[in-house]
Scaffold this motif. Structure first.
Motif, mmCIF file in Angstrom:
data_model
loop_
_atom_site.group_PDB
_atom_site.id
_atom_site.type_symbol
_atom_site.label_atom_id
_atom_site.label_comp_id
_atom_site.label_asym_id
_atom_site.label_seq_id
_atom_site.Cartn_x
_atom_site.Cartn_y
_atom_site.Cartn_z
ATOM 1 N N ALA A 205 0.853 -1.188 0.000
ATOM 2 C CA ALA A 205 0.000 0.000 0.000
ATOM 3 C C ALA A 205 0.887 1.236 0.000
ATOM 4 N N VAL A 206 0.426 2.310 -0.643
ATOM 5 C CA VAL A 206 1.178 3.561 -0.741
ATOM 6 C C VAL A 206 0.578 4.608 0.188
ATOM 7 N N MET A 207 1.436 5.258 0.971
ATOM 8 C CA MET A 207 1.055 6.455 1.731
ATOM 9 C C MET A 207 2.117 7.510 1.455
ATOM 10 N N GLY A 208 1.697 8.597 0.794
ATOM 11 C CA GLY A 208 2.661 9.620 0.426
ATOM 12 C C GLY A 208 3.687 9.065 -0.540
ATOM 13 N N ASN A 209 4.958 9.193 -0.186
ATOM 14 C CA ASN A 209 6.029 8.647 -1.040
ATOM 15 C C ASN A 209 6.606 7.354 -0.471
ATOM 16 N N LYS A 210 5.838 6.700 0.377
ATOM 17 C CA LYS A 210 6.310 5.460 0.992
ATOM 18 C C LYS A 210 5.431 4.288 0.562
ATOM 19 N N GLY A 211 6.091 3.208 0.175
ATOM 20 C CA GLY A 211 5.402 1.986 -0.176
ATOM 21 C C GLY A 211 5.524 0.978 0.949
ATOM 22 N N TYR A 212 4.395 0.636 1.596
ATOM 23 C CA TYR A 212 4.397 -0.269 2.743
ATOM 24 C C TYR A 212 4.193 -1.716 2.297
ATOM 25 N N VAL A 213 4.839 -2.647 3.028
ATOM 26 C CA VAL A 213 4.698 -4.090 2.823
ATOM 27 C C VAL A 213 4.352 -4.708 4.160
ATOM 28 N N PHE A 214 3.330 -5.575 4.154
ATOM 29 C CA PHE A 214 3.001 -6.293 5.383
ATOM 30 C C PHE A 214 2.835 -7.776 5.094
ATOM 31 N N GLY A 215 3.492 -8.603 5.929
ATOM 32 C CA GLY A 215 3.259 -10.040 5.970
ATOM 33 C C GLY A 215 3.590 -10.779 4.695
ATOM 34 N N GLY A 216 2.953 -11.951 4.553
ATOM 35 C CA GLY A 216 3.172 -12.808 3.399
ATOM 36 C C GLY A 216 3.838 -14.116 3.768
ATOM 37 N N ARG A 217 3.908 -15.004 2.793
ATOM 38 C CA ARG A 217 4.521 -16.324 2.972
ATOM 39 C C ARG A 217 6.030 -16.212 2.781
ATOM 40 N N VAL A 218 6.779 -16.666 3.760
ATOM 41 C CA VAL A 218 8.238 -16.651 3.738
ATOM 42 C C VAL A 218 8.716 -18.053 4.084
ATOM 43 N N LEU A 219 9.310 -18.759 3.138
ATOM 44 C CA LEU A 219 9.751 -20.133 3.345
ATOM 45 C C LEU A 219 8.610 -20.933 3.978
ATOM 46 N N GLN A 220 8.765 -21.427 5.202
ATOM 47 C CA GLN A 220 7.735 -22.269 5.817
ATOM 48 C C GLN A 220 6.858 -21.525 6.821
ATOM 49 N N SER A 221 6.911 -20.205 6.832
ATOM 50 C CA SER A 221 6.136 -19.447 7.819
ATOM 51 C C SER A 221 5.380 -18.305 7.146
ATOM 52 N N ARG A 222 4.515 -17.677 7.929
ATOM 53 C CA ARG A 222 3.794 -16.495 7.472
ATOM 54 C C ARG A 222 4.124 -15.353 8.427
#
Length: 408
Positions: A205-222
């Protein structure tokens, strides 16, 4: 005034997961994805797009022509100046790294796909379940799950599986690729700082000039980590150390910008593989997550879409209510609408008339013609809402009625 005899016209988009959705003007557009029929994944037609008119609450399906993409799931869709771009995805052949576009502001609802061919630079490797930020007429893609050749392996890729004979590797990415829609150019910026781990089924998601990333699948975990990328300097923040409680780890969720300093997180699949129906607000000012206590517990969603409407509403469409990895039968086509800010007085008045149209019918002709047009849209909207609530494929949440809940 719409009557019960009109309800057969109140169609709704087909059930699906892994689709794309964008809002442009007064319309929500839904494209692609898949459903499960007799334990088989069936990709929905790619030569059609479903339109939801926000004012009236009505759906319609429009056919598409031109250089039509393959039917896919897990593609990344975004809208730039009225043009829908679709990148990547997965179909019966495998992963894609093709880019397609279609003008949504066309006359007479004639939608023509174009494959973006004459570009400069190198696109990302084939992948699905990636996300992107839209900033300054650019599509900025991050992450995803896909395949690479041995010569393409690098620090931005975590290997999950491999076919040694063919030297093909599958896994998660955390690289950044940018497509400039004006210059028709792909480029990969030299990012600074510590990036998030390679991942897929995350959200951006974008707020201002910053692009945020949250969570997701990483190897065997979330994961439940939060990062941002400065979209001007290409500098990663590192994991943001938030104050207090934070959401559980998850994948296949959505995160939507709802104000200059707030994100709205909804649903997903938990680290315990449980479909989630919780909602959270992240405030940049306080650096805190706040859980919304009054959301329904019986509307879990994962691999759905969430779009911000013109009146500060988050429109969640489709997705699954089951763990797709084990029980892939719970695809949905209901529309959940979350009110994130108080409505204007004009909107409240129109809703009041729309809900009580039968008792006010004799007085509607007194309204000026322009205002009457707006009132008729709301009458249609509330007739459609009542019909679909009975069918179980439409729910609104605000403080205006007892079954609604306000997000702030």
């Amino acid at each position: 005034i719409p009557t019960m005899t009109d309800f057969h016209n109140f169609c709704v988009a087909e059930k699906r997961s892994g689709h794309c959705a964008v809002v442009d003007g007064n319309l929500l557009y839904v494209w692609g994805g898949y459903v499960t029929i007799e334990n088989n994944e069936v990709y929905l037609p790619s030569d059609e797009v479903w339109l939801y008119e926000i004012d009236t609450g009505l759906w319609q399906m429009c056919l598409m022509d031109g250089e039509v993409p393959s039917p896919m799931s897990g593609s990344c869709g975004a809208c730039v100046n009225g043009v829908l771009y679709i990148f990547g995805g997965y179909d019966d052949i495998g992963y894609s790294n093709q880019l397609y576009c279609v003008n949504l502001r066309t006359k007479n609802s004639i939608y023509t796909w174009k494959k973006v061919k004459n570009f400069k630079g190198q696109p990302p490797t084939p992948r699905d379940k990636l996300s992107c930020w839209v900033y300054k007429d650019r599509l900025i893609f991050f992450g995803g799950y896909g395949c690479r050749k041995h010569s393409e392996l690098n620090d931005f890729f975590d290997v999950h599986d491999a076919t040694w004979e063919g030297q093909t590797f599958w896994g998660w990415n955390n690289d950044i690729f940018v497509f400039d829609t004006v210059k028709k150019t792909w480029f990969q910026p030299a990012a600074k700082g510590v990036p998030p781990q390679p991942r897929a089924a995350h959200t951006c998601a974008v707020m201002g000039n910053k692009g945020y990333v949250f969570g997701g699948r990483v190897l065997q975990s979330r994961k439940n980590d939060l990062h941002y990328l400065d979209l001007d300097t290409w500098s990663w923040s590192g994991e943001i150390k938030v104050n207090g409680e934070k959401p559980a780890g998850r994948s296949w969720h959505t995160c939507t910008t709802i104000a200059d300093d707030q994100l709205f997180l909804f649903g997903g699949l938990s680290t315990e593989s449980e479909p989630l129906s919780d909602g959270w607000i992240f405030s940049v000012k306080s650096n805190e997550w706040t859980q919304l206590k009054h959301l329904p517990k019986d509307k879990p969603r994962l691999w759905h879409t969430a779009c911000f409407g013109k009146e500060n509403e988050v429109m969640v469409f489709g997705g699954s209510k089951d763990d797709l990895l084990y029980l892939d039968t719970g695809h949905c086509n209901d529309l959940l609408i979350f009110q994130t800010q108080p409505y204007s007085l004009a909107r409240l008045c129109l809703d009041c008339i729309g809900k009580n149209a039968a008792s006010l019918q004799s007085q509607l002709s007194w309204l000026p013609s322009r205002l009457l047009q707006e009132v008729m849209k709301k009458i249609t909207f509330w007739a459609a809402v009542r019909h679909r609530e009975k069918a179980g494929n439409y729910t609104l949440y605000s403080e205006e009625e007892e079954q609604w809940y306000k997000l702030n």
